[in-house]
Design a protein around this motif. Structure first.
Motif, PDB file in Angstrom:
ATOM      1  N   ARG A 119      -8.920   1.435  34.300  1.00  0.00           N
ATOM      2  CA  ARG A 119      -9.531   1.564  32.980  1.00  0.00           C
ATOM      3  C   ARG A 119      -9.037   0.434  32.081  1.00  0.00           C
ATOM      4  NH1 ARG A 119      -8.334   7.857  32.770  1.00  0.00           N
ATOM      5  NH2 ARG A 119      -6.397   7.090  31.875  1.00  0.00           N
ATOM      6  N   ASP A 120      -9.935  -0.114  31.297  1.00  0.00           N
ATOM      7  CA  ASP A 120      -9.582  -1.209  30.396  1.00  0.00           C
ATOM      8  C   ASP A 120      -8.569  -0.789  29.336  1.00  0.00           C
ATOM      9  OD1 ASP A 120     -11.249  -3.040  31.676  1.00  0.00           O
ATOM     10  OD2 ASP A 120     -12.950  -2.580  30.375  1.00  0.00           O
ATOM     11  N   GLU A 121      -8.703   0.428  28.819  1.00  0.00           N
ATOM     12  CA  GLU A 121      -7.876   0.829  27.679  1.00  0.00           C
ATOM     13  C   GLU A 121      -6.413   1.079  28.023  1.00  0.00           C
ATOM     14  OE1 GLU A 121     -10.094   4.519  29.131  1.00  0.00           O
ATOM     15  OE2 GLU A 121     -10.631   2.459  28.670  1.00  0.00           O
ATOM     16  N   ASP A 122      -6.118   1.525  29.253  1.00  0.00           N
ATOM     17  CA  ASP A 122      -4.719   1.834  29.570  1.00  0.00           C
ATOM     18  C   ASP A 122      -4.279   1.400  30.967  1.00  0.00           C
ATOM     19  OD1 ASP A 122      -6.062   3.708  31.094  1.00  0.00           O
ATOM     20  OD2 ASP A 122      -5.236   5.448  30.054  1.00  0.00           O
ATOM     21  N   GLY A 123      -5.192   0.865  31.756  1.00  0.00           N
ATOM     22  CA  GLY A 123      -4.841   0.373  33.081  1.00  0.00           C
ATOM     23  C   GLY A 123      -4.708   1.426  34.150  1.00  0.00           C
ATOM     24  N   VAL A 124      -4.885   2.697  33.799  1.00  0.00           N
ATOM     25  CA  VAL A 124      -4.780   3.769  34.783  1.00  0.00           C
ATOM     26  C   VAL A 124      -5.900   3.623  35.811  1.00  0.00           C
ATOM     27  CG1 VAL A 124      -4.972   6.274  35.094  1.00  0.00           C
ATOM     28  CG2 VAL A 124      -3.576   5.350  33.251  1.00  0.00           C
ATOM     29  N   ALA A 125      -5.561   3.865  37.050  1.00  0.00           N
ATOM     30  CA  ALA A 125      -6.529   3.721  38.137  1.00  0.00           C
ATOM     31  C   ALA A 125      -7.632   4.770  38.052  1.00  0.00           C
ATOM     32  CB  ALA A 125      -5.821   3.824  39.483  1.00  0.00           C
ATOM     33  N   VAL A 126      -8.794   4.382  38.544  1.00  0.00           N
ATOM     34  CA  VAL A 126      -9.924   5.300  38.695  1.00  0.00           C
ATOM     35  C   VAL A 126     -10.484   5.117  40.101  1.00  0.00           C
ATOM     36  CG1 VAL A 126     -10.562   5.426  36.265  1.00  0.00           C
ATOM     37  CG2 VAL A 126     -11.546   3.655  37.689  1.00  0.00           C
TER      38      VAL A 126
ATOM     39  N   CYS B 122      -0.156   8.183  37.734  1.00  0.00           N
ATOM     40  CA  CYS B 122      -0.427   6.742  37.838  1.00  0.00           C
ATOM     41  C   CYS B 122       0.343   5.976  36.764  1.00  0.00           C
ATOM     42  CB  CYS B 122      -1.929   6.490  37.699  1.00  0.00           C
ATOM     43  SG  CYS B 122      -2.386   4.738  37.762  1.00  0.00           S
ATOM     44  N   ILE B 123       1.007   4.881  37.170  1.00  0.00           N
ATOM     45  CA  ILE B 123       1.751   4.045  36.230  1.00  0.00           C
ATOM     46  C   ILE B 123       1.037   2.718  35.948  1.00  0.00           C
ATOM     47  CG2 ILE B 123       3.966   5.101  36.810  1.00  0.00           C
ATOM     48  CD1 ILE B 123       4.582   2.512  38.429  1.00  0.00           C
ATOM     49  N   ALA B 124      -0.219   2.610  36.358  1.00  0.00           N
ATOM     50  CA  ALA B 124      -1.069   1.454  36.065  1.00  0.00           C
ATOM     51  C   ALA B 124      -0.556   0.145  36.675  1.00  0.00           C
ATOM     52  CB  ALA B 124      -1.288   1.321  34.558  1.00  0.00           C
TER      53      ALA B 124
ATOM     54  N   GLN C 109      -1.829  -1.933  42.122  1.00  0.00           N
ATOM     55  CA  GLN C 109      -1.742  -2.317  43.532  1.00  0.00           C
ATOM     56  C   GLN C 109      -2.921  -1.776  44.337  1.00  0.00           C
ATOM     57  OE1 GLN C 109       0.574  -4.587  44.571  1.00  0.00           O
ATOM     58  NE2 GLN C 109       0.855  -4.601  42.366  1.00  0.00           N
ATOM     59  N   CYS C 110      -3.399  -0.590  43.984  1.00  0.00           N
ATOM     60  CA  CYS C 110      -4.534  -0.001  44.702  1.00  0.00           C
ATOM     61  C   CYS C 110      -5.783  -0.857  44.535  1.00  0.00           C
ATOM     62  CB  CYS C 110      -4.793   1.423  44.237  1.00  0.00           C
ATOM     63  SG  CYS C 110      -5.096   1.595  42.458  1.00  0.00           S
ATOM     64  N   VAL C 111      -5.968  -1.419  43.358  1.00  0.00           N
ATOM     65  CA  VAL C 111      -7.132  -2.263  43.089  1.00  0.00           C
ATOM     66  C   VAL C 111      -7.046  -3.558  43.896  1.00  0.00           C
ATOM     67  CG1 VAL C 111      -8.436  -3.465  41.293  1.00  0.00           C
ATOM     68  CG2 VAL C 111      -7.345  -1.273  40.786  1.00  0.00           C
TER      69      VAL C 111
END
Length: 65
Positions: free
Chosen positions: A27-34, A10-12, A15-17
């Motif tokens: 995630r707030d800290e790094d933008g990686v999707a969950v 994931c490159i944060a 787009q999925c969100v």
């Protein structure tokens, strides 16, 4: 169906969100999707497929159970 996210890939981009906010968040800290909903309801599968298509890192997969 199960949503699989390859977090290291994931490159944060987020787009999925944008296209499937009921299934994905960042995630707030790094933008990686969950994945919020690992086994989404049938009515959400089209948005999950769209998220897969727009993911620039191709980090999302749908797996059949």
């Amino acid at each position: 169906m199960r949503v699989d996210l390859d977090e290291p890939k994931c490159i944060a981009a987020g787009q999925c969100v944008v296209v499937a906010p009921d299934v994905f968040d960042q995630r707030d800290e790094d933008g990686v999707a969950v994945v919020l909903e690992e086994h989404p309801a049938a009515e959400l599968l089209d948005s999950v497929r769209e998220a897969m298509a727009v993911c620039p890192a191709a980090a999302i997969r749908l797996a059949e159970l």
